[in-house]
Design a protein around this motif. Structure first.
Motif, PDB file in Angstrom:
ATOM      1  N   CYS A   1       0.340 -10.484   1.496  1.00 29.95           N
ATOM      2  CA  CYS A   1      -0.576 -10.584   0.351  1.00 29.95           C
ATOM      3  C   CYS A   1      -0.071 -11.646  -0.605  1.00 29.95           C
ATOM      4  O   CYS A   1       1.119 -11.669  -0.956  1.00 29.95           O
ATOM      5  CB  CYS A   1      -0.669  -9.233  -0.356  1.00 29.95           C
TER       6      CYS A   1
ATOM      7  N   LEU B   1      -3.276  -3.521  -1.962  1.00 31.95           N
ATOM      8  CA  LEU B   1      -4.352  -4.152  -1.206  1.00 31.95           C
ATOM      9  C   LEU B   1      -5.696  -3.466  -1.439  1.00 31.95           C
ATOM     10  O   LEU B   1      -6.732  -3.959  -0.991  1.00 31.95           O
ATOM     11  CB  LEU B   1      -4.021  -4.124   0.290  1.00 31.95           C
TER      12      LEU B   1
ATOM     13  N   THR C   1      -9.067  -9.494   3.355  1.00 33.19           N
ATOM     14  CA  THR C   1      -9.562  -9.661   1.988  1.00 33.19           C
ATOM     15  C   THR C   1      -9.395 -11.114   1.549  1.00 33.19           C
ATOM     16  O   THR C   1      -8.278 -11.655   1.596  1.00 33.19           O
ATOM     17  CB  THR C   1      -8.811  -8.745   1.008  1.00 33.19           C
TER      18      THR C   1
ATOM     19  N   THR D   1      -4.302 -10.485   2.760  1.00 35.43           N
ATOM     20  CA  THR D   1      -5.025 -10.610   1.488  1.00 35.43           C
ATOM     21  C   THR D   1      -4.691 -11.938   0.829  1.00 35.43           C
ATOM     22  O   THR D   1      -3.513 -12.270   0.644  1.00 35.43           O
ATOM     23  CB  THR D   1      -4.655  -9.466   0.527  1.00 35.43           C
TER      24      THR D   1
END
Length: 524
Positions: A421, A307, A468, A444
């Protein structure tokens, strides 16, 4: 006779006369100092400061007695107060109370001498902005120094200080404080009142803890606490929101500090006793480019390392790491990965010797093999005909489908309870995948280099953990102002889109600037 006649001109008492001492400070220097306001006496072997230096602006100059020409170039009555006095690299053992006779000083440099104490008269130099006292033999700092309210730089490194007066908190204009290479065992809590500080050096002391008040220093960009005896870092340091560089090497830390500093770029935690890298600590390092963890006791690397999208250099030398997660290869900016001194298994030594690029390529190959191995008759089919076993991926925290032909994701993906993610760069998505709006665990989302034309900020706001979001190199014609309300975002990438606002100059300033701009555009 001529020989005796010449002898008659010789001073017969010359051998008994006391030679007239030469001035320790050349007259020409003093004369120039009266005009410029600056006097440099560094490296002259002085054991004391000559009295005529202290009295430079008090005693009448020679010109006052000899040159009374009003048209002369050297008009003695136009002298300037001394504002800069450099006395470094001498052999001074003390400084006279007469230093108070130079009240206009803004810079006083006494570094590299033999001073063991300082006069209380220093407190009368109320115009002083820089006080350089490093490389002396000071065991204490007079409280009068703490009354120099205009002081901006105080350097005390390489002395014998065991304590710092509580009154140091009065120096509200101080931007630089260097206390490194001393004998400090603790710091006064009043340090937290030095709100203008930008640089704090505390390395090479005997500190076993840091005061909670340090967290109030919201303007500090560099904090150096290396070479101490720290076993922990107070959580209050999370208030240091301007922190860019953090040095914690050579301490006794067992874990990474959890510091949500949005601009923290460089973190040095080498030569400690860190055994475990935790997701909570890593998630705070959203802007880090350099992470140094060498010479610790780390055994395993968590997937959350992937990450750290801004990471360019990762030093894990001399730890206890036996395996590498393939997800390391997903770090888009990683250029240097140092792993020497680890008992790695399954990776040939010659591969490690080839360098970071070849190692990351090898790890990417492992991801592809794992994805192909997960395929089976019970898999759901993605638009690119890729097969993913839903039973297997329910336990995954990360998925990566780069360089495919994906245009959408199956709705079944919303049932992945642990996914944090997902990497979907270099596909053919024309919109933000519907399934992703419903995966509340996502932290993410990487959608760079697609054809995404828009996002729904109201639904993104429901992804409370999303920190993110990469939408670079897509087809966004506009950025909805409401995207600025996604306050969980720490890294938002929008480069390479055809929108006109926000302007490129604002985008270049980073995520915080973009979100602030977008919020300012929300209709009231």
């Amino acid at each position: 006779m001529s020989r005796f006649k010449r002898a008659g001109n010789v001073d017969s008492l010359a051998g008994f006369r006391t030679p007239k001492p030469e001035a320790a400070v050349p007259y020409g220097l003093l004369k120039a100092a009266r005009k410029s306001g600056q006097l440099n006496l560094s490296g002259r072997g002085l054991t004391e400061v000559p009295q005529n230096v202290y009295r430079l602006n008090i005693d009448d100059s020679a010109e006052a007695q000899e040159n009374v020409s009003f048209g002369g170039p050297d008009r003695w009555w136009e002298q300037t107060d001394l504002i800069k006095l450099l006395l470094s690299s001498n052999q001074l053992t003390q400084l006279s109370e007469d230093i108070k006779l130079l009240p206009a000083l803004t810079i006083l440099d006494l570094h590299d001498n033999q001073l063991s104490s300082l006069p209380s008269a220093l407190g009368e130099l109320q115009e002083l902005q820089q006080l350089r006292l490093s490389h002396n033999k000071l065991s204490s700092l007079p409280t009068e120094v703490c009354s120099l309210y205009k002081l901006r730089s105080l350097t005390l490194q390489q002395n014998l200080l065991e304590t710092v007066p509580e009154e140091i908190g009065e120096l509200g204009n101080l931007t630089e404080l260097d206390l490194s290479n001393n004998l400090l065992k603790h710091l006064p809590s009043s340090v937290g009142r030095l709100s203008a500080l930008q640089k704090v050096s505390l390395c090479h002391n005997k500190l076993s803890s840091l005061p909670d008040g340090l967290g109030q220093l919201a303007n500090v960009k560099l904090l150096d606490c290396s070479h101490n005896q720290l076993t922990d870092v107070p959580v209050s340091l999370a208030g240091m929101l301007a922190l860019e560089q953090l040095y914690l090497q050579y301490n006794k830390l067992r874990r990474l500090p959890q510091l949500p500093a949005p601009v923290l770029r460089e973190v040095f935690v080498g030569n400690n006793q860190v055994e475990l890298l935790e997701a909570e600590q890593l998630s705070c390092l959203s802007a880090v480019t350099l992470l140094e963890l060498r010479d610790n006791k780390i055994r395993n690397l968590p997937e959350e390392l992937a990450l750290l999208l801004t990471l360019t250099r990762l030093d894990l030398s001399n730890n206890d790491i036996s395996t590498l997660p393939a997800s390391l290869s997903l770090l888009p900016n990683l250029k240097v990965l140092l792993l020497e001194g680890n008992p790695l298994r399954g990776i040939r030594r010659e591969l490690l010797a080839k360098g970071t690029g070849d190692l990351l390529k090898y790890l990417r190959g492992r991801i592809k093999e794992e994805a192909e191995g997960a395929a089976g008759p019970t898999a759901m089919t993605l638009p690119s005909e890729s097969l993913v076993n839903t039973h297997n991926i329910k336990t995954l925290k990360m998925l990566e489908y780069m360089n495919n032909l994906l245009t959408d994701l199956p709705s079944e993906m919303k049932n992945l309870p642990k996914l944090r993610c997902i990497v979907l760069n270099h596909n053919r998505f024309s919109s933000f995948p519907e399934a992703l709006y419903q995966i509340v665990t996502l932290e993410t989302v990487m959608l760079g280099n697609n054809q995404v034309g828009g996002v729904d900020p109201s639904r993104l706001m429901q992804l409370f953990s999303l920190s993110t979001l990469d939408l670079s190199n897509n087809d966004l014609l506009n950025v909805p102002p409401e995207l600025g309300l996604c306050t969980s975002l720490r890294c938002l990438s929008l480069e390479g889109n055809p929108f006109r606002t926000p302007r490129a100059a604002i985008v270049a300033k980073g995520t915080d600037a973009v979100l602030e701009y977008l919020r300012s555009r929300i209709p009231t």
